[in-house]
Enzyme design. Structure first.
Site, PDB file in Angstrom:
ATOM      1  N   THR A  71      54.790  22.314  43.885  1.00 30.05           N
ATOM      2  CA  THR A  71      55.442  22.292  42.571  1.00 30.05           C
ATOM      3  C   THR A  71      56.863  21.765  42.658  1.00 30.05           C
ATOM      4  O   THR A  71      57.353  21.121  41.725  1.00 30.05           O
ATOM      5  CB  THR A  71      55.438  23.707  41.969  1.00 30.05           C
ATOM      6  OG1 THR A  71      54.088  24.128  41.763  1.00 30.05           O
ATOM      7  CG2 THR A  71      56.174  23.754  40.638  1.00 30.05           C
ATOM      8  N   SER A 109      49.597  23.011  47.422  1.00 34.54           N
ATOM      9  CA  SER A 109      49.373  23.805  48.639  1.00 34.54           C
ATOM     10  C   SER A 109      48.037  24.529  48.632  1.00 34.54           C
ATOM     11  O   SER A 109      47.554  24.941  49.690  1.00 34.54           O
ATOM     12  CB  SER A 109      50.517  24.800  48.856  1.00 34.54           C
ATOM     13  OG  SER A 109      50.497  25.850  47.922  1.00 34.54           O
ATOM     14  N   THR A 114      53.997  26.966  46.516  1.00 35.16           N
ATOM     15  CA  THR A 114      54.110  28.417  46.683  1.00 35.16           C
ATOM     16  C   THR A 114      52.768  29.131  46.823  1.00 35.16           C
ATOM     17  O   THR A 114      52.728  30.263  47.296  1.00 35.16           O
ATOM     18  CB  THR A 114      54.872  29.044  45.500  1.00 35.16           C
ATOM     19  OG1 THR A 114      54.191  28.744  44.278  1.00 35.16           O
ATOM     20  CG2 THR A 114      56.294  28.517  45.421  1.00 35.16           C
ATOM     21  N   ASP A 115      51.667  28.486  46.431  1.00 36.02           N
ATOM     22  CA  ASP A 115      50.382  29.184  46.473  1.00 36.02           C
ATOM     23  C   ASP A 115      50.012  29.634  47.883  1.00 36.02           C
ATOM     24  O   ASP A 115      49.491  30.736  48.073  1.00 36.02           O
ATOM     25  CB  ASP A 115      49.274  28.304  45.893  1.00 36.02           C
ATOM     26  CG  ASP A 115      49.278  28.281  44.377  1.00 36.02           C
ATOM     27  OD1 ASP A 115      49.992  29.101  43.776  1.00 36.02           O
ATOM     28  OD2 ASP A 115      48.572  27.449  43.789  1.00 36.02           O
TER      29      ASP A 115
END
Length: 335
Positions: free
Chosen positions: A24, A70, A103-104
């Site tokens: 992101t 990710s 961030t996932d």
């Protein structure tokens, strides 16, 4: 040379390698107020150019690795990331490394790096919850603060670090706990410190082995064994376990209720899978808390406080070294 001329010599700025993997933080969309965007749409150089203040902090050199959401990073690519970071850390002209990441699965990459890098140089991951084209994008400040940390001698020897929203987290225990807010990252033990205007301020340090103190080495790993996670829910059947084993999983982490509780109705299937050579690991879906020693058994290995995602990676690393149950169990208690 006089004392005055020596004093006038400009200070050499730290040399930071910026390794871009997408996410992101590099996302772009057609509408700055909408949630829709394409992760990894921007190159690392564009991220650097968006924060011209970085030139006052460090000499930053951009390296491109992936341009991925990710959620799409495989174990093979995560190991590739670790090996690329290890190679950068060996360079004499690199003082620290910053990795931009979605961030996932940021917590998974951070944990793998924390356990497998053989360096004391600062390694800092960062990301964003809002795309680069969004109103109030958090990526630029996160990147600036990540470079602040990576450029600081205070960050050396701390293992893999994650910097977001002004906080410094340990790669050992950070996890994404909010789906949308900029304060998405949390740890049951709190951050290691915070980023102030003069750089990082640390208030605690990781006490379990990592990086130079770890027995694992990214460069010595040709691949990670297949380890899967099965989520628990009321009335669950063993269908997921059977399917994962049929797909070749060498171990299955049961993300169980509370202390990793396994429903009684599934115990017979667990015994069959173990008899087939599939390792079974109990972990908790609760999000925090250590599992008691009483949760261990000859049938089940047991995580300590590791999340199911972390237990999966630690088990995979363990299987590259041993097939001994006691040695595998000891890894959860050691790391």
């Amino acid at each position: 040379m006089t004392a005055a001329s020596a004093h006038a010599r400009p200070r050499r700025l730290p040399r930071i390698a910026l390794l871009a993997t997408g996410g992101t933080i590099a996302g772009a969309g057609p509408d700055s107020t909408a949630a829709a965007y394409v992760a990894g749409a921007l190159r690392g150089q564009a991220l650097l150019q968006a924060v011209p203040q970085l030139a006052q902090l460090a000499q930053v050199q951009v390296h491109e690795l992936f341009a991925l959401d990710s959620a799409d990073i495989s174990d093979a690519q995560r190991l590739q990331l670790a090996q690329r970071v290890a190679a950068l850390a060996r360079q004499g002209d690199v003082d620290g490394i910053v990795i931009t990441h979605g961030t996932d699965t940021l917590e998974e990459s951070a944990y793998l790096l924390h356990l497998t890098l053989k360096t004391a140089k600062p390694v800092v991951l960062t990301g964003a919850m809002r795309a680069a084209t969004a109103l109030g994008a958090d990526g630029p400040l996160n990147l600036y603060q990540a470079v602040q940390v990576a450029a600081s001698a205070r960050a050396a020897g701390q293992g893999a670090l994650v910097v977001m929203n002004g906080a410094i987290w340990s790669g050992r225990d950070v996890a994404k706990r909010d789906a949308a807010q900029v304060q998405a990252l949390q740890s049951p033990y709190g951050p290691l410190g915070l980023v102030a205007d003069d750089g990082p301020r640390f208030y605690r340090a990781p006490c379990r082995p990592h990086t130079l103190g770890s027995e694992f080495d990214a460069d010595a790993l040709p691949a990670l064994p297949a380890v899967a996670v099965a989520a628990s829910y009321g009335g669950m059947s063993a269908a997921a376990w059977r399917a994962l084993a049929a797909e070749g999983a060498q171990a299955i982490v049961h993300a169980g209720f509370g202390i990793g509780t396994v429903p009684q109705a599934l115990q017979a299937q667990a015994r069959r899978l173990r008899a087939q050579g599939v390792w079974l690991v109990r972990a908790s879906r609760a999000g925090s808390g250590a599992l008691p020693a009483s949760a261990r058994s000859p049938l089940w290995l047991c995580a300590d406080d590791q999340t199911p995602a972390q237990a999966r990676l630690l088990m995979a690393l363990g299987l590259t070294r041993t097939q001994d149950a006691a040695a595998l169990q000891a890894l959860f208690e050691r790391y």
